[in-house]
Design a protein around this motif. Structure first.
Motif, PDB file in Angstrom:
ATOM      1  N   ARG A 184      -1.337 -26.478 -11.207  1.00  0.00           N
ATOM      2  CA  ARG A 184      -0.123 -25.854 -11.747  1.00  0.00           C
ATOM      3  C   ARG A 184       0.801 -25.315 -10.663  1.00  0.00           C
ATOM      4  O   ARG A 184       2.019 -25.299 -10.835  1.00  0.00           O
ATOM      5  CB  ARG A 184      -0.509 -24.734 -12.716  1.00  0.00           C
ATOM      6  N   GLN A 190       3.351 -31.836  -9.141  1.00  0.00           N
ATOM      7  CA  GLN A 190       3.938 -31.762 -10.469  1.00  0.00           C
ATOM      8  C   GLN A 190       5.091 -32.762 -10.622  1.00  0.00           C
ATOM      9  O   GLN A 190       5.211 -33.431 -11.644  1.00  0.00           O
ATOM     10  CB  GLN A 190       4.429 -30.340 -10.758  1.00  0.00           C
ATOM     11  N   ALA A 216       4.040 -24.220 -13.483  1.00  0.00           N
ATOM     12  CA  ALA A 216       4.158 -25.354 -14.403  1.00  0.00           C
ATOM     13  C   ALA A 216       4.211 -24.927 -15.862  1.00  0.00           C
ATOM     14  O   ALA A 216       3.789 -25.658 -16.756  1.00  0.00           O
ATOM     15  CB  ALA A 216       3.011 -26.345 -14.176  1.00  0.00           C
TER      16      ALA A 216
END
Length: 317
Positions: free
Chosen positions: A21, A27, A163
């Motif tokens: 995250r 990401q 995230a």
């Protein structure tokens, strides 16, 4: 309870990949190669009534995207959710309906076929366990972002980080995390009967198990006894935990319990309940089959239905 995690929204073994995250570069790469579940005002995009519908990060459905969150890894594929609530359906589209359940379907012009935004309560029982967990997680997270855009400590606007699993206040440096509200829902029995109630405003014939929020400093068992006494005036003795269910409406964790009633006289709190009654096991068979003359069967997928079905099958242990 051996079948506890077979409840809808129960554990599907999703890898939430929490360690990823905070990795911004990963990401970006994962989003480009992954899939996204659009959510419109709490409704997931569905392909008909039995499956979720996914889009890529480049889809025109995501042109006016709000919060975007990383849900985890489904196998090796990264899965995300995006809030597209700013999209306004055209005048020809079905209007979303207020009330207990919204049966309307909103269809985006960039999508073909049966794809449309549907009420999660209406499709939850037909989704696979993995899709149900993903939809529940997406709905709960996006609703939290929608309602928690400002810092609870200083009032400044906060930012989405990790995230989508955290909000950070740039003014006072406070960190905020998604909330989950614990709720007890209880199968209260006395002899061969179970206690059922209905809240004001529910559809005609709809009854369910009693439920209520756990208060600060309270155990699960104490909450069961307090809620039943407050709402129906019934004293409860032994209490045991059975199963839990994430309930993203908006963000509760339902803690299913069984309790043994020590009294059977019902004294209603009219603010909480419009009615309450004892239903025998024989009557419950017809309720679940949809043949009872006036009681409606519980909604498929809800933990109340799960607990009542297992009570009838004598499989609570």
């Amino acid at each position: 309870m051996r079948r506890a995690e077979s409840v809808t929204f129960g554990g599907s073994g999703l890898n939430r990949a929490a360690a990823r995250r905070g990795d911004a570069a990963w990401q970006v790469e994962a989003l480009a190669g992954g899939r996204v579940l659009p959510m419109w005002r709490g409704k997931p995009l569905c392909d008909g009534t039995e499956a979720l519908a996914w889009v890529t990060a480049e889809s025109p459905v995501l042109e006016r995207t709000g919060a975007r969150v990383f849900l985890g890894l489904d196998g090796e594929e990264a899965v995300f959710a995006a809030d597209v609530s700013s999209w306004e359906p055209g005048a020809e589209a079905e209007a979303a309906e207020a009330g207990f359940f919204d049966p309307s379907v909103q269809r985006h012009p960039a999508l073909a076929g049966e794809k449309g935004f549907r009420e999660l309560r209406g499709v939850m029982a037909t989704l696979t366990p993995r899709e149900a967990e993903l939809a529940a997680t997406a709905r709960a997270l996006l609703e939290w972002h929608r309602t928690h855009g400002f810092c609870a400590a200083c009032g400044a606007r906060s930012e989405v980080v990790q995230a989508g699993w955290q909000r950070h206040c740039p003014t006072c440096n406070a960190q905020h995390f998604p909330r989950t509200d614990p709720v007890v829902i209880m199968l209260i029995t006395r002899g061969n009967s179970v206690l059922m109630g209905r809240s004001p405003g529910w559809p005609e014939g709809m009854y369910s198990l009693l439920a209520g929020f756990i208060e600060p400093g309270e155990t699960i068992e104490a909450a069961v006894r307090r809620e039943v006494m407050e709402e129906a005036g019934v004293r409860v003795g032994a209490v045991r935990y059975l199963a839990s269910q994430p309930w993203p409406f908006p963000a509760s964790l339902m803690l299913g319990c069984a309790g043994e009633a020590q009294t059977d006289a019902i004294v209603l709190d009219p603010v909480e309940l419009e009615d309450a009654l004892w239903i025998t096991r024989e009557e419950m068979v017809s309720v679940m089959a949809g043949t009872h003359p006036w009681l409606k069967p519980p909604r498929r997928g809800a933990i109340a239905q799960f607990l009542m079905a297992n009570w009838l099958a004598d499989s609570l242990d």
